[in-house]
Design an enzyme around this catalytic site. Sequence first.
Site, PDB file in Angstrom:
ATOM      1  N   LYS A 161       0.804  -1.227   0.000  1.00  0.00           N
ATOM      2  CA  LYS A 161       0.000   0.000   0.000  1.00  0.00           C
ATOM      3  C   LYS A 161       0.834   1.273   0.000  1.00  0.00           C
ATOM      4  CE  LYS A 161      -3.427  -0.610  -0.599  1.00  0.00           C
ATOM      5  NZ  LYS A 161      -3.888  -0.962  -1.980  1.00  0.00           N
ATOM      6  N   HIS A 199       6.809  -7.381  -2.548  1.00  0.00           N
ATOM      7  CA  HIS A 199       6.698  -6.688  -1.257  1.00  0.00           C
ATOM      8  C   HIS A 199       7.730  -7.234  -0.262  1.00  0.00           C
ATOM      9  CE1 HIS A 199       3.243  -4.404  -2.364  1.00  0.00           C
ATOM     10  NE2 HIS A 199       2.363  -5.384  -2.299  1.00  0.00           N
ATOM     11  N   SER A 213      -4.082   3.272   4.587  1.00  0.00           N
ATOM     12  CA  SER A 213      -4.356   2.585   3.326  1.00  0.00           C
ATOM     13  C   SER A 213      -4.363   1.069   3.524  1.00  0.00           C
ATOM     14  CB  SER A 213      -3.301   2.972   2.283  1.00  0.00           C
ATOM     15  OG  SER A 213      -3.577   2.374   1.041  1.00  0.00           O
TER      16      SER A 213
END
Length: 291
Positions: free
Chosen positions: A44, A105, A135
């Site tokens: 995010k 990620h 987020s």
Amino acid sequence: MNPQRPKLFDFHGVSMTHFFTDNWDKVQNFKAKPDDIVVATYPKAGTTWVSYILDLLYFQQMCEREKSISIVDRVPFLELVYPPMHTGTDNADTLPTSPRIIKTHLPVQFLPKSFLEQNCKIVYVARNAKDNVVSYFHFDCMERIQPEPGDWNSFLQRFKDGQMVFGSWYDHVCGWWEKKQTYSKIHYMFYEDLVEDTERELKNLCSFLGLSTPEEQRKKIVRCVQFDVMKANPMTNLTDDPSLDLSVSQFLRKGKVGDWKNHFTVAQNEQFDEVYKLKMKNTSLHFRTEI
């Protein structure tokens, strides 16, 4: 398809779920190519945004592809395992385009070594912690392959404790920042800078990539990657993703800097600042929480 929400577990010192560890050997042994470009972020932090920018920089002329193939298929998520879909490693191995743009990620210590051995370019995007946690909370409410988010207050505590998928935000952004000091092929970008002046950041990105993209083409890309344009584009707003509960919210929600002010109480903000100061005291990394 409605998968059961996973549980967090400790994986070599980092909180993870099985959706990102079930293919671990293949991830770690992934064979990079010298022209691969890695988009690395904490979840995010503008991953889809920068993935789309890179895709347009290299493949904008392939118009039909832009209109018919989702960004998640154009930029595979390396560590994702989500049956019955192909694994991230399989999707990366079979990408028909060159260079391959690959998203991860993973914290820096988990990055497959072949990317460094092949001297691949890596674009890392970081977002200020307060907007990032907001987020992430809204995302976890609508993403069925994430753990149950719980309420906002408990989620915020988990974030401060690093009990999130892909671990601690602090460790993630600082780990990649430290790697940048010794590995010159990392371009470290800030979400806030992208929001403030997308055209400037795009120009800097082109310089890092060694691209002499004409100004008119850059301006066209800037128009394509504005938040409202991407939100209206099914190929970037993931309207067909079976794991997302779109009745909760859309994948692309706000894209703002400073939205944290609509979520943090005064007490939460003060407590967060105390933890932040402690966790970030040994790094030269600085973020803006408003622009």
